[in-house]
Scaffold this active site. Structure first.
Site, PDB file in Angstrom:
ATOM      1  N   ASP A  37      -5.101   7.492   1.691  1.00 46.49           N
ATOM      2  CA  ASP A  37      -6.120   7.223   2.719  1.00 46.49           C
ATOM      3  C   ASP A  37      -5.517   6.380   3.845  1.00 46.49           C
ATOM      4  O   ASP A  37      -5.772   6.611   5.028  1.00 46.49           O
ATOM      5  CB  ASP A  37      -7.316   6.498   2.083  1.00 46.49           C
ATOM      6  N   HIS A  79     -11.348   5.011  -3.478  1.00 47.31           N
ATOM      7  CA  HIS A  79     -10.735   6.267  -2.992  1.00 47.31           C
ATOM      8  C   HIS A  79     -11.807   7.354  -3.122  1.00 47.31           C
ATOM      9  O   HIS A  79     -11.804   8.155  -4.049  1.00 47.31           O
ATOM     10  CB  HIS A  79      -9.492   6.613  -3.806  1.00 47.31           C
TER      11      HIS A  79
END
Ligand code: NAD
Ligand code: LMR
Length: 328
Positions: A159, A187
């Site tokens: 990410d 996440h």
């Protein structure tokens, strides 16, 4: 040349494994002066496919690869492991959220935590990649009473890298110009890619982009990138995930650059009001193999709400695996 270290990788015959193992063997993770012994775990039916991957690793003639162990038994694959990358788990399909994998994948991480606790090196550094990564890391950690809680981390680096790349593209800059953004939390699509402290070429990122783009385009694009890849590729991200795992372990082992931080999913110590114990994405610096949360960053009301929302989702995931008897 240093003594070899032992690197355990689970799900080694899977998609991510197929990118990851060759990068580790090439020295990208631990440096060009660090020989490695790969200890590869798979489920029994995948051992044949794994033997083909091992043939290819051998055919790579990697000077730093000093040995390969394969097994379907975590007690063998984790024996004396200095690093453990827990990748093996089912990936999500189109239309699923990562949390939908909790019951399918949660059961994998309890026995793996127990085995790490018994047989891994006492200083083992564990990275959980298999989804839902933060809560799987919590499960492994809670079932590893002989190891320190902080030895278990989850991957939000993919990410983080996605957030860098999107910001560099928007500002017509190089990824190397982007510094100090943070992925807070899970996440998952509730993650908070935070640009409030980020800089691009030394300028404040939020002076270079407008707030509406940041809130309505940038944050959702980063948070939903995994789903976009599944939609386009028909399979979840693999090479970029492997690359992020290399970055996470590289920086944990060898340190972050002066004045810069990265994002890691680590057990909360209560910093920034995040409930203690949750495996939560924080801004961290690393020195001498030890990470530390970057403290005293100003938190706006906008950030606070986003950080609390992703913490709440992690609390719900924790409660769900508690109900399954996977954590205390
Ligand atoms: P894959 O299906 O190609 O490979 C997974 C492998 O794990 C398979 O070979 C399977 O046999 C093996 N496996 C299953 N159970 C196991 C067990 N108990 N022990 C050892 N091995 C086991 O999947 P993939 O694309 O490599 O993805 C693996 C996981 O990583 C998925 O959960 C995926 O969602 C996740 N992922 C996470 C991130 C992240 O940023 N955290 C990014 C991409 C993918
Ligand atoms: C990703 O972010 O690409 C992975 O976690 C795979 C997924 O399910 O999104």
């Amino acid at each position: 040349m240093k003594e070899p270290v032992r690197v355990a990788v689970t799900g080694a015959a899977g998609q991510i494994g197929y990118s990851l193992l060759f990068r580790i063997a090439a020295g990208d993770m631990l440096g060009q002066d660090q020989p490695v012994i790969l200890q590869l775990l798979e489920v029994t039916p995948a051992l044949k496919a794994l033997s083909g991957v091992v043939m290819e690793l051998n055919d790579g003639a990697f000077p730093l690869l000093h040995g390969i162990v394969t097994s379907d038994d975590p007690m063998v694959a984790f024996k004396d492991a200095d690093y453990a990358l827990l990748v093996g788990a089912m990936p999500r399909k189109a239309g699923m959220e990562r949390g939908d994998l909790l019951s399918a994948n949660g059961g994998i991480f309890k026995p793996q935590g127990e085995a790490l606790s018994e047989v891994a090196s006492r200083g083992v550094k564990v990275l959980v990649v298999g989804n839902p990564a933060n809560t799987n890391a919590l499960i492994a950690q809670q079932n590893a009473p002989k190891l320190d809680a902080g030895q278990f981390t989850a991957m939000v680096r993919l990410d983080h890298n996605r957030a860098i790349s999107q910001l560099a593209a928007k500002t017509d800059s190089l990824v190397s110009d982007v510094k100090n953004l943070t992925i807070w939390g899970n996440h998952s699509s509730t993650q908070y890619p935070d640009l409030s402290q980020a800089t691009v070429g030394g300028k404040k990122a939020l002076d270079l982009v407008d707030q509406q783009w940041y809130e309505e385009e940038y944050i959702p694009t980063v948070a939903k990138r995994g789903a976009a890849i599944i939609e386009a590729r028909g399979a979840s991200s693999a090479a970029s995930a492997a690359s992020a795992a290399i970055d996470h372990m590289h920086d944990w082992a060898l340190g972050t650059k002066d004045g810069e931080w990265v994002s890691m999913g680590i057990p909360s110590d209560g910093s920034y009001g995040i409930p203690e114990g949750l495996i939560y994405g924080f801004p961290v610096t690393v020195k001498g193999g030890k990470y530390a949360i970057v403290q005293d960053l100003p938190i706006s009301d906008f950030s606070r709400a986003k950080m609390d929302a992703t913490a709440k989702e992690l609390e719900e995931e924790r409660d769900a695996v508690r109900d399954l008897g996977l954590v205390k």
